[in-house]
Write a protein that holds these residues in place. Sequence first.
Motif, PDB file in Angstrom:
ATOM      1  N   LEU A 136     -23.752 -35.458  28.008  1.00 38.17           N
ATOM      2  CA  LEU A 136     -22.308 -35.372  28.197  1.00 38.17           C
ATOM      3  C   LEU A 136     -21.877 -35.444  29.657  1.00 38.17           C
ATOM      4  O   LEU A 136     -20.750 -35.814  29.944  1.00 38.17           O
ATOM      5  CB  LEU A 136     -21.768 -34.078  27.575  1.00 38.17           C
ATOM      6  N   CYS A 137     -22.751 -35.107  30.561  1.00 43.41           N
ATOM      7  CA  CYS A 137     -22.356 -35.088  31.989  1.00 43.41           C
ATOM      8  C   CYS A 137     -22.662 -36.359  32.687  1.00 43.41           C
ATOM      9  O   CYS A 137     -23.299 -37.194  32.576  1.00 43.41           O
ATOM     10  CB  CYS A 137     -23.047 -33.961  32.707  1.00 43.41           C
TER      11      CYS A 137
ATOM     12  N   ARG B  15     -32.479 -32.114  15.562  1.00 41.72           N
ATOM     13  CA  ARG B  15     -31.291 -32.127  16.427  1.00 41.72           C
ATOM     14  C   ARG B  15     -31.580 -32.850  17.745  1.00 41.72           C
ATOM     15  O   ARG B  15     -30.744 -33.608  18.238  1.00 41.72           O
ATOM     16  CB  ARG B  15     -30.805 -30.702  16.682  1.00 41.72           C
ATOM     17  N   HIS B  16     -32.759 -32.640  18.296  1.00 44.33           N
ATOM     18  CA  HIS B  16     -33.150 -33.290  19.549  1.00 44.33           C
ATOM     19  C   HIS B  16     -33.175 -34.813  19.377  1.00 44.33           C
ATOM     20  O   HIS B  16     -32.608 -35.558  20.193  1.00 44.33           O
ATOM     21  CB  HIS B  16     -34.530 -32.764  19.983  1.00 44.33           C
TER      22      HIS B  16
ATOM     23  N   ALA C 256     -23.552 -28.703  20.424  1.00 46.06           N
ATOM     24  CA  ALA C 256     -24.982 -28.780  20.744  1.00 46.06           C
ATOM     25  C   ALA C 256     -25.272 -28.281  22.158  1.00 46.06           C
ATOM     26  O   ALA C 256     -26.395 -27.873  22.445  1.00 46.06           O
ATOM     27  CB  ALA C 256     -25.489 -30.206  20.574  1.00 46.06           C
ATOM     28  N   THR C 257     -24.278 -28.262  23.019  1.00 54.53           N
ATOM     29  CA  THR C 257     -24.504 -27.784  24.385  1.00 54.53           C
ATOM     30  C   THR C 257     -24.752 -26.277  24.435  1.00 54.53           C
ATOM     31  O   THR C 257     -25.242 -25.771  25.445  1.00 54.53           O
ATOM     32  CB  THR C 257     -23.320 -28.123  25.320  1.00 54.53           C
ATOM     33  N   VAL C 258     -24.418 -25.576  23.379  1.00 49.73           N
ATOM     34  CA  VAL C 258     -24.664 -24.126  23.308  1.00 49.73           C
ATOM     35  C   VAL C 258     -25.640 -23.807  22.172  1.00 49.73           C
ATOM     36  O   VAL C 258     -25.603 -22.723  21.605  1.00 49.73           O
ATOM     37  CB  VAL C 258     -23.345 -23.334  23.153  1.00 49.73           C
TER      38      VAL C 258
ATOM     39  N   ALA D  57     -29.921 -27.838  23.850  1.00 48.15           N
ATOM     40  CA  ALA D  57     -28.718 -27.578  24.636  1.00 48.15           C
ATOM     41  C   ALA D  57     -28.749 -28.337  25.962  1.00 48.15           C
ATOM     42  O   ALA D  57     -27.753 -28.941  26.365  1.00 48.15           O
ATOM     43  CB  ALA D  57     -28.568 -26.083  24.884  1.00 48.15           C
ATOM     44  N   ASN D  58     -29.895 -28.329  26.625  1.00 48.46           N
ATOM     45  CA  ASN D  58     -30.006 -29.034  27.911  1.00 48.46           C
ATOM     46  C   ASN D  58     -29.857 -30.540  27.752  1.00 48.46           C
ATOM     47  O   ASN D  58     -29.228 -31.204  28.567  1.00 48.46           O
ATOM     48  CB  ASN D  58     -31.328 -28.699  28.585  1.00 48.46           C
TER      49      ASN D  58
END
Length: 88
Positions: free
Chosen positions: A87-88, A42-43, A71-73, A80-81
Motif C-alpha cells: 500500500l505504501c 493471506r500472504h 490486512a495491514t493490522v 501485515a508488513n
Amino acid sequence: DFCIHYTHHVDKFISLMAACLQPSSGTLSIRVHQNQSESIVRHHAILVLSNLILKDYIKWKGVLFYRFLAATVDNEASVANLAKLILC
C-alpha cells in the motif's frame, strides 16, 4: 489466468478474491491448527492480487481496498508488513 484472459468477467469475482485476505472465524481448536496455513493463504493472496492490480487486470474497488487495509493490522506480522509494503 482467469483474470488475465477474461478481464471483462473479473468484476463479478472481486469480492470472492478479496475474501482470501480475511482471516476465517472458526472455533479456537480449529484455528490453532489452521493458523499457519491461513496466514500463508493471506500472504499469497496479497502477492497475487497486488500483481494483478499493478498490471491493471483488476482495479482498487470497494471491498478489495478495504481488505488490503484490514490486512495491514493482521495478527501475523509477515502478512501485515507485506500489506503495508504494497500500500505504501
